[in-house]
Design an enzyme around this catalytic site. Structure first.
Site, PDB file in Angstrom:
ATOM      1  N   ARG A 108      -7.220 -47.391 -17.947  1.00 32.58           N
ATOM      2  CA  ARG A 108      -7.137 -48.767 -17.894  1.00 32.58           C
ATOM      3  C   ARG A 108      -8.397 -49.234 -18.552  1.00 32.58           C
ATOM      4  NH1 ARG A 108      -6.559 -51.620 -12.837  1.00 32.58           N
ATOM      5  NH2 ARG A 108      -8.091 -50.348 -12.092  1.00 32.58           N
ATOM      6  N   SER A 176     -12.903 -41.314 -12.173  1.00 31.55           N
ATOM      7  CA  SER A 176     -12.485 -40.719 -10.808  1.00 31.55           C
ATOM      8  C   SER A 176     -12.126 -39.358 -10.810  1.00 31.55           C
ATOM      9  CB  SER A 176     -10.944 -41.353 -10.315  1.00 31.55           C
ATOM     10  OG  SER A 176     -11.142 -42.948 -10.232  1.00 31.55           O
ATOM     11  N   ASP A 229     -14.624 -45.326  -7.594  1.00 33.32           N
ATOM     12  CA  ASP A 229     -13.713 -46.514  -7.234  1.00 33.32           C
ATOM     13  C   ASP A 229     -14.194 -47.594  -5.925  1.00 33.32           C
ATOM     14  OD1 ASP A 229     -12.584 -44.521  -6.018  1.00 33.32           O
ATOM     15  OD2 ASP A 229     -10.702 -44.723  -6.496  1.00 33.32           O
TER      16      ASP A 229
HETATM   17 MG    MG Z   1      -7.020 -46.828  -6.792  1.00 31.47          MG
END
Ligand code: MG
Ligand code: ADP
Length: 509
Positions: A108, A176, A229
């Protein structure tokens, strides 16, 4: 009555007795099988119990493990990673910032416009799939693709004057995957997960790779913050509310982070931060304690997983696994009885029941549980399940969800205990001190992730358990706040609050 008549009468009586006996026998056997199912569910429920006394043991264990993880490298299953985030956004940030989130098959790109006074004036997001072949090629090809996508996004979302505002400004980068961070804006990849295997990147600095790709594309943006995150979620929470001290993500997986005193990070002697604090990424999915109510189904799930003996807490509480625990119990129910008809091979298929579908069965409020029937039929290929068995399935969903939510709640209170925000004297004093409510400080925990935000019963159980563990005197001071999109906005906010600073505020002497 003649002899013949007598014989017939006796014959009939014998026949009806035999039929009755067969029917009774059948009924007894069927009842026995039903009770076997009920017993299987009861045994599971018993093994998964989370009375408040047990939760308090989990709270203590979490606080103790946190302490151990901070004391020495490898001192606990909790990694307690330094994030090099020593101060959090406070709402005063302004300007346009970008963030990238690479964490799975999609990535994203975000752009936010901050107007000071806690205001986010604009917010654009683009989600793009990462082409499969790039997940296994070279780091250069991978980051070139990311950089090009960012460039196109910047050109599309900003006009020329805004494009120039980007120059030299900060980009937040949420990555991540397991990373050993070496400063706020650098960190080396420990290993790939989730199907990625770009070999030349392992042990390389991921920010350097991205920064080089950005330069190649002529993008003058500075990667100001590399974040996890959960840290992003904490940043968003703090942006809106300065009493936010911890953040928890409960989605597909789970993790938590919190603001710790720098001098409590014993394993990193000489850690100096301007603020005196440091956000610690707990990687709490790997937490383990003998107080966790582990059942035979959890043991089997772990044994069948690709990361056996790892992420024990995550396997009990996060979205990837809850549906599969329920599937395993239904499978056992089906094996001990014919209540679900002939054995369906779907019941033996790992992850055949996803957590959102399990939640839909749990939250089925139709009088005849028609949603449960539909999901059992369409997903697990089990047909014509009687209502009493559907009710048992709902009960299994409830047991799994309730345990998960309550254990997550205990984890949260464990963090509060570690930092002295649970109303007791912390973990070193041993004795629980009486609390004068005037001395308790308002404490906010930011929570993100699909399991918490989209599964109402889970959320209610979690909130309820936090209040139950803390008790009515302390609970009003602890607020759980749902956060939207911490992983994206939070990274941009951290870029904003950190790109304004020209000196390194964290030193390791
Ligand atoms: Mg998430
Ligand atoms: P991720 O963790 O992959 O970043 P999310 O935070 O959106 O993504 O969480 C998605 C996960 O949340 C799903 O994998 C699922 O396990 C769980 N989830 C999403 N919606 C629901 C729902 N309605 N009921 C139960 N669980 C849900």
């Amino acid at each position: 009555m003649g002899k013949l008549g007598l014989g017939l009468a006796v014959g009939c009586a014998v026949a009806s007795c035999a039929i009755a006996a067969v029917m009774v026998g059948r009924r007894v056997r069927s009842r026995r099988r039903w009770w076997r199912v009920v017993r299987a569910v009861d045994e599971f429920e018993e093994a998964a119990l989370t009375p408040v006394g047990r939760l308090k043991q989990v709270v203590d264990a979490m606080a103790v493990e946190m302490h151990a993880g901070l004391a020495s490298e490898g001192g606990s299953k909790l990694k307690m990673l330094l994030t090099f985030v020593d101060s959090l956004p406070d709402g005063s940030e302004s300007g346009i910032y970008y963030a990238l989130h690479v964490g799975g098959t999609y990535f994203r790109i975000l752009r936010i416009q901050l107007g000071g006074q806690k205001s986010i004036l604009g917010h654009d997001v683009e989600r793009k799939p990462i082409p499969q072949h790039l997940m296994t090629r070279t780091s250069e090809e991978f980051f070139d693709f990311i950089a090009l996508s960012l460039k196109e996004f910047v050109e599309r979302t900003g006009n020329n004057s805004q494009y120039s505002q980007v120059r030299g400004k900060g980009l937040g980068f949420t990555f991540s995957f397991p990373v050993k961070q070496t400063s706020l804006s650098s960190g080396t990849l420990i290993k790939w997960t989730k199907g990625f295997s770009i070999d030349d990147m392992v042990e390389k600095d991921v920010v350097e790779c991205l920064q080089r790709a950005l330069s190649r594309r002529g993008l003058d943006i500075n990667v100001a913050a590399l974040v996890n995150d959960s840290v992003g979620t904490l940043a968003v929470g703090h942006f809106y509310d300065k009493d936010t001290v911890a953040a928890v993500v409960i989605g597909t997986g789970t993790n938590a982070c919190y603001l710790e005193r720098a001098d409590a990070v014993i394993k990193c002697q000489g850690l100096l931060t301007t603020s005196g604090g440091m956000v610690i990424n707990m990687e709490w999915g790997n937490f383990w304690s003998s107080h966790l109510p582990r059942t035979s189904y959890d043991i089997d799930l772990d044994a069948d997983s690709h990361n056996s003996n790892d992420q024990g807490f995550e396997k009990m509480i996060s979205g990837l696994y809850l549906g599969d625990i329920v599937r395993r119990v239904i499978c056992k129910m089906s094996l001990v009885s014919d209540i679900f008809g002939p054995f369906s091979s779907k019941l033996a298929t790992q992850f055949a029941l996803s957590t959102p579908l399990m939640a839909a069965m749990h939250e089925d409020d139709t009088p005849d549980l028609s949603e449960v029937a539909k999901i059992l039929e369409e997903t697990l290929d089990i047909h014509d399940v009687p209502l009493k068995a559907r009710k048992l399935v709902v009960k299994v969903c409830d047991v799994v969800t309730r345990r998960a939510a309550r254990l997550a709640a205990a984890g949260i209170v464990g963090i509060l205990k570690k930092i002295g925000r649970d109303g007791t004297g912390g973990i070193t004093s041993g004795r629980v001190k009486g609390v004068k409510s005037g001395k308790m400080r308002r404490t906010v925990v930011a929570i993100e992730g699909g399991l918490y935000t989209s599964y109402t019963v889970f959320r209610e159980y979690l909130n309820e358990a936090v209040a139950e563990i803390l008790g009515e005197e302390i609970a009003p001071y602890v607020i759980l706040k749902e956060m939207e999109d911490g992983s994206g906005i939070g990274a941009a906010l951290l870029a904003a609050s950190n790109s304004a600073r020209s000196v390194d505020t964290v030193q390791v002497l």
